[in-house]
Design a protein around this motif. Sequence first.
Motif, PDB file in Angstrom:
ATOM      1  N   PHE A   1      -4.136   4.114  10.581  1.00 37.07           N
ATOM      2  CA  PHE A   1      -4.114   4.323  12.025  1.00 37.07           C
ATOM      3  C   PHE A   1      -5.506   4.515  12.627  1.00 37.07           C
ATOM      4  CE2 PHE A   1       0.251   5.695  10.859  1.00 37.07           C
ATOM      5  CZ  PHE A   1       0.937   4.758  11.598  1.00 37.07           C
ATOM      6  N   ASN A   2      -6.382   5.259  11.948  1.00 31.49           N
ATOM      7  CA  ASN A   2      -7.703   5.531  12.522  1.00 31.49           C
ATOM      8  C   ASN A   2      -8.688   4.392  12.324  1.00 31.49           C
ATOM      9  OD1 ASN A   2      -6.543   7.954  13.089  1.00 31.49           O
ATOM     10  ND2 ASN A   2      -7.851   9.173  11.769  1.00 31.49           N
ATOM     11  N   LEU A   3      -8.666   3.775  11.139  1.00 30.18           N
ATOM     12  CA  LEU A   3      -9.611   2.703  10.865  1.00 30.18           C
ATOM     13  C   LEU A   3      -8.994   1.310  11.007  1.00 30.18           C
ATOM     14  CD1 LEU A   3     -11.612   4.051   7.784  1.00 30.18           C
ATOM     15  CD2 LEU A   3     -12.212   4.125  10.198  1.00 30.18           C
ATOM     16  N   GLY A   4      -7.674   1.235  11.090  1.00 32.87           N
ATOM     17  CA  GLY A   4      -7.007  -0.054  11.253  1.00 32.87           C
ATOM     18  C   GLY A   4      -7.021  -0.919  10.003  1.00 32.87           C
ATOM     19  N   ILE A   5      -7.143  -0.305   8.842  1.00 37.79           N
ATOM     20  CA  ILE A   5      -7.149  -1.068   7.596  1.00 37.79           C
ATOM     21  C   ILE A   5      -5.712  -1.328   7.175  1.00 37.79           C
ATOM     22  CG2 ILE A   5      -7.870  -1.083   5.181  1.00 37.79           C
ATOM     23  CD1 ILE A   5     -10.116   0.826   5.956  1.00 37.79           C
ATOM     24  N   ASP A   6      -5.360  -2.595   7.022  1.00 40.93           N
ATOM     25  CA  ASP A   6      -4.017  -2.946   6.548  1.00 40.93           C
ATOM     26  C   ASP A   6      -4.039  -4.187   5.656  1.00 40.93           C
ATOM     27  OD1 ASP A   6      -4.571  -4.826   8.453  1.00 40.93           O
ATOM     28  OD2 ASP A   6      -2.656  -4.673   9.494  1.00 40.93           O
ATOM     29  N   ILE A   7      -5.213  -4.537   5.128  1.00 42.92           N
ATOM     30  CA  ILE A   7      -5.319  -5.719   4.278  1.00 42.92           C
ATOM     31  C   ILE A   7      -5.794  -5.323   2.888  1.00 42.92           C
ATOM     32  CG2 ILE A   7      -5.789  -7.308   6.181  1.00 42.92           C
ATOM     33  CD1 ILE A   7      -8.762  -7.184   5.322  1.00 42.92           C
ATOM     34  N   VAL A   8      -5.434  -6.153   1.927  1.00 45.61           N
ATOM     35  CA  VAL A   8      -5.908  -6.012   0.559  1.00 45.61           C
ATOM     36  C   VAL A   8      -6.478  -7.359   0.152  1.00 45.61           C
ATOM     37  CG1 VAL A   8      -5.270  -5.534  -1.830  1.00 45.61           C
ATOM     38  CG2 VAL A   8      -4.190  -4.255   0.010  1.00 45.61           C
ATOM     39  N   ASN A   9      -7.739  -7.364  -0.249  1.00 44.95           N
ATOM     40  CA  ASN A   9      -8.397  -8.594  -0.664  1.00 44.95           C
ATOM     41  C   ASN A   9      -8.348  -8.688  -2.178  1.00 44.95           C
ATOM     42  OD1 ASN A   9      -9.967 -10.843  -1.012  1.00 44.95           O
ATOM     43  ND2 ASN A   9     -11.835  -9.952  -0.178  1.00 44.95           N
ATOM     44  N   VAL A  10      -7.534  -9.611  -2.697  1.00 46.51           N
ATOM     45  CA  VAL A  10      -7.452  -9.847  -4.128  1.00 46.51           C
ATOM     46  C   VAL A  10      -8.325 -11.055  -4.436  1.00 46.51           C
ATOM     47  CG1 VAL A  10      -5.943 -10.294  -6.086  1.00 46.51           C
ATOM     48  CG2 VAL A  10      -5.111  -8.923  -4.172  1.00 46.51           C
ATOM     49  N   ARG A  11      -9.441 -10.807  -5.065  1.00 43.51           N
ATOM     50  CA  ARG A  11     -10.430 -11.854  -5.308  1.00 43.51           C
ATOM     51  C   ARG A  11      -9.816 -13.014  -6.081  1.00 43.51           C
ATOM     52  NH1 ARG A  11     -16.003 -11.660  -4.584  1.00 43.51           N
ATOM     53  NH2 ARG A  11     -17.082 -13.227  -5.777  1.00 43.51           N
ATOM     54  N   PHE A  12     -10.184 -14.203  -5.717  1.00 42.48           N
ATOM     55  CA  PHE A  12      -9.735 -15.477  -6.296  1.00 42.48           C
ATOM     56  C   PHE A  12      -8.295 -15.832  -5.927  1.00 42.48           C
ATOM     57  CE2 PHE A  12     -12.859 -13.941  -9.539  1.00 42.48           C
ATOM     58  CZ  PHE A  12     -13.891 -14.756  -9.131  1.00 42.48           C
ATOM     59  N   PHE A  13      -7.601 -14.960  -5.188  1.00 44.71           N
ATOM     60  CA  PHE A  13      -6.242 -15.292  -4.762  1.00 44.71           C
ATOM     61  C   PHE A  13      -6.183 -15.439  -3.250  1.00 44.71           C
ATOM     62  CE2 PHE A  13      -5.278 -13.481  -8.953  1.00 44.71           C
ATOM     63  CZ  PHE A  13      -4.523 -14.502  -9.464  1.00 44.71           C
ATOM     64  N   ASP A  14      -6.132 -14.314  -2.549  1.00 44.04           N
ATOM     65  CA  ASP A  14      -5.992 -14.374  -1.103  1.00 44.04           C
ATOM     66  C   ASP A  14      -6.206 -12.981  -0.519  1.00 44.04           C
ATOM     67  OD1 ASP A  14      -5.558 -15.516   1.338  1.00 44.04           O
ATOM     68  OD2 ASP A  14      -3.410 -15.853   1.085  1.00 44.04           O
ATOM     69  N   VAL A  15      -6.226 -12.926   0.785  1.00 41.92           N
ATOM     70  CA  VAL A  15      -6.246 -11.655   1.508  1.00 41.92           C
ATOM     71  C   VAL A  15      -4.824 -11.414   1.998  1.00 41.92           C
ATOM     72  CG1 VAL A  15      -7.150 -10.411   3.494  1.00 41.92           C
ATOM     73  CG2 VAL A  15      -8.641 -11.926   2.200  1.00 41.92           C
TER      74      VAL A  15
END
Length: 172
Positions: A59-73
Motif C-alpha cells: 500500500f505505501n510503496l505500491g510494490i506488487d510485482i515479482v521479477n523472476v529472472r529469465f522468465f517474466d515479471v
Amino acid sequence: EKEVQIILFTFISFGALGLYDDIRKTFGFKKSNFWGLRFRYKFFFQWVLGFIVASMLYFNLGIDIVNVRFFDVFNLGYLYIPFAAFVIVSFANAVNISDGLDGLAAGLLIICLISYLIISSSILDTTLSVFIGLWIGALIAFLYFNIWPARIWLGHVGALSFGATLAVIGLM
C-alpha cells in the motif's frame, strides 16, 4: 521517506519479538515448563508482523510485482501480500537457524548484503545503499567476535530482525 520507515519498522518490530523471547530465556521465568517463548506464539507473531510489513510494501510503496529472472515479471496484485509475508517469515527463520554455528549467519548475511549493495548502487538508490553499507560494516565488526570460539551471538533479537530486514530489502 517511506522506504526507510518500512525498513526500520521491520528491523525494530522483529527485534522486539526476538528480545522478548531472549529475555524470557535469559531471566528464567521457570514458572512454566517451557523455556522461552513457545514456538507457535513466536511463529504467529512473526506472521502478524510479516503481514503488516507486506501490507506496508503493497500500500505505501505500491510494490506488487515479482521479477523472476529469465522468465517474466509477474504482477501478483493482492496476492503479493501473502507472498511477501511468507518470504519475510521464511528469511527470519532461516537466519535464526543459521545463527547456531560460529560465524555462519553473519558471513551469509555479508555475502547477501554485498550483492544487494551492488544492485542498489546500480539503480542509484542512495538511501538503501547507505543502509546496507552501514549494516555490512556492523556485521564485519560483529564477525570478529562471532568466529570460533564465538564470544557473542546474534540471539533471536539479531537473527529475526536481520532475516526479516534482509527479506524486505530483497522484496524492494
